[in-house]
Design an enzyme around this catalytic site. Structure first.
Site, short mmCIF file in Angstrom:
data_model
loop_
_atom_site.label_atom_id
_atom_site.label_comp_id
_atom_site.label_asym_id
_atom_site.label_seq_id
_atom_site.Cartn_x
_atom_site.Cartn_y
_atom_site.Cartn_z
N TRP A 1 0.86 -1.20 0.00
CA TRP A 1 0.00 0.00 0.00
C TRP A 1 0.89 1.24 0.00
CZ3 TRP A 1 -2.01 2.78 4.79
CH2 TRP A 1 -2.96 3.74 4.44
N ASP B 1 -1.92 -6.46 8.54
CA ASP B 1 -2.78 -5.34 8.14
C ASP B 1 -4.02 -5.94 7.50
OD1 ASP B 1 -3.99 -3.09 7.18
OD2 ASP B 1 -2.25 -2.30 6.13
N LYS C 1 -14.03 -0.32 4.83
CA LYS C 1 -14.58 -0.94 3.62
C LYS C 1 -15.76 -1.85 3.96
CE LYS C 1 -10.36 0.32 2.52
NZ LYS C 1 -9.82 1.38 1.74
C1 LMR Z 1 -6.63 2.68 -0.80
O1 LMR Z 1 -5.62 1.99 -0.81
O2 LMR Z 1 -7.08 3.22 -1.82
C2 LMR Z 1 -7.39 2.85 0.48
O3 LMR Z 1 -6.77 2.13 1.49
C3 LMR Z 1 -7.62 4.28 0.83
C4 LMR Z 1 -6.39 5.00 1.24
O4 LMR Z 1 -6.43 5.64 2.30
O5 LMR Z 1 -5.39 4.98 0.53
#
Ligand code: LMR
Length: 399
Positions: free
Chosen positions: A130, A211, A246
């Protein structure tokens, strides 16, 4: 002092929404931020949430401060979702949960806790991961390392390389694992692979940090927790950062949790006392509303059943769009990957790692007003029957 401050770059994910909103093209599509959209492109409030909110308005009797780690009712609900209703970890009082502002808040509290209490510990992130992980944990002062995860050529898990790298992680370091629906790839280990990873981390004395932001978006609430539960079965200590953004659609309410599991009830209590110190110095105590909504739903069997149906409907819509997206290209003999398009329907959760390059992503944005994260991650939940043809035609044009 302020005159010489430079502009920060826009956020890789949330910055896209700002650009999308400013785009006047009526055909524009936002496949950036991981937010569920229904067939008409709206992100609705779940009916189960509306009902819980109605009850809370009636029953709420005080706006006084929350406990530093939130309400016991919420902590119990979180732990039942994570570990199941008859978990040994919970029965042995080896789990302690803090209500945090979103999953991101949980990650930051975990990072601050690790930095303050285990200063030599490096944190290992999957490559890719992420986009915000590195920023959150660097801000907490942690040293970041990476382990291989995706075989980009095949758009699938590179399990051998992942395992080989994890074998070299020193005892006392921390490995972040995505509980399900890996963000950004949508590529998850099988249950057998989870068991292998869990056994390896336990053997080496490495701390897992799971996570867990998409529980219920792959197969179902219980099934999606299989990896986490495999880890909890053999690793005596772990940290879990979970989110209800989510699966309850509570994005802006910022509802998340940090759960600590220790090898004994006493060890867990000591760690939790340190976590509370981190929270007190950071934001004092959590916002109440979102966590109260979640606890209200999960404590009422009828409301829980309604919520589970709504979650299943979200999951089914996304999976339906996955199939339609793949079918469009299959029908026209267009391959997004030299090995075929099966990866689209193999991947799980909200995202697909499309294989689109930075150049493709830039052209889609500049020429077609289609907004995708630079890594090529597509939010499948942003695809609708109404925008599917335009999206696929545009992708076919740029590749
Ligand atoms: C994403 O990856 O799009 C979500 O987890 C929202 C974010 O805060 O980035």
């Amino acid at each position: 002092m302020f005159d010489s401050v430079p502009m920060a770059p826009p956020d890789a994910i949330l910055g896209l929404t700002e650009a999308y909103k400013a785009d006047p093209n009526p055909k524009k599509i936002n496949l950036g931020v991981g937010v569920f959209q229904d067939e008409s492109g709206r992100t609705p409030v779940l009916q189960s949430v509306k009902e819980a909110e109605r009850r809370l308005i009636e029953e709420e009797s005080s706006k006084s401060y929350m406990p530093i780690d939130g309400s016991p009712a919420y902590a119990g609900a979180v732990q039942r979702m994570l570990f199941g209703v008859d978990s040994a970890v919970v029965a042995e009082r080896r789990a302690a949960t803090s209500d945090t502002p979103g999953g991101t808040g949980a990650l930051r509290v975990a990072g601050d806790y690790l930095h303050a209490n285990h200063p030599g510990a490096a944190l290992w992130l999957s490559d890719p991961t992420w986009a915000n992980h590195r920023g959150v944990f660097t801000a907490a002062g942690l040293t970041i390392k990476t382990y291989p995860y995706l075989d980009a050529g095949a758009n699938a898990l590179n399990f051998d390389a992942m395992l080989a790298a994890l074998r070299e992680v020193p005892a006392g370091d921390v490995v972040l694992l995505h509980g399900c629906c890996h963000n950004p790839t949508g590529v998850d280990p099988s249950t057998g692979q989870w068991e292998q990873v869990a056994a390896l981390l336990a053997r080496r004395g490495v701390l897992p940090l799971v996570d867990f932001a998409y529980q219920g978006f792959s197969v179902g609430i219980e099934e999606d927790a299989a990896g986490l539960r495999a880890v909890a079965a053999v690793c005596p200590e772990l940290l879990i950062c979970s989110s209800f953004s989510k699966n309850f659609g509570l994005y802006r309410e910022r509802v998340g949790a940090l759960t600590v599991v220790g090898s004994t009830a006493d060890a867990t209590a000591a760690v939790q006392s340190q976590v509370k110190t981190v929270i007190r110095r950071n934001y004092s105590n959590p916002p109440a509303h979102g966590a109260a909504v979640v606890a209200t739903i999960l404590e009422d069997p009828a409301l829980t059943a309604r919520w589970r149906d709504e979650l299943a409907a979200m999951r089914d819509r996304i999976n339906g769009m996955r199939r339609a997206f793949r079918q469009w290209f299959d029908d026209r003999g267009v391959r997004l990957n030299p090995r075929g398009n099966a990866f689209i329907t193999d991947q799980k959760g909200m995202f697909t790692m499309s294989g689109l390059t930075k150049d493709h992503v830039a052209r889609l944005r500049d020429e077609f007003s289609i907004y995708i994260v630079g890594s090529g991650r597509i939010n499948v939940a942003g695809i609708t029957p109404g925008n599917l043809d335009y999206l696929c035609e545009s992708i076919a044009a740029v590749i």
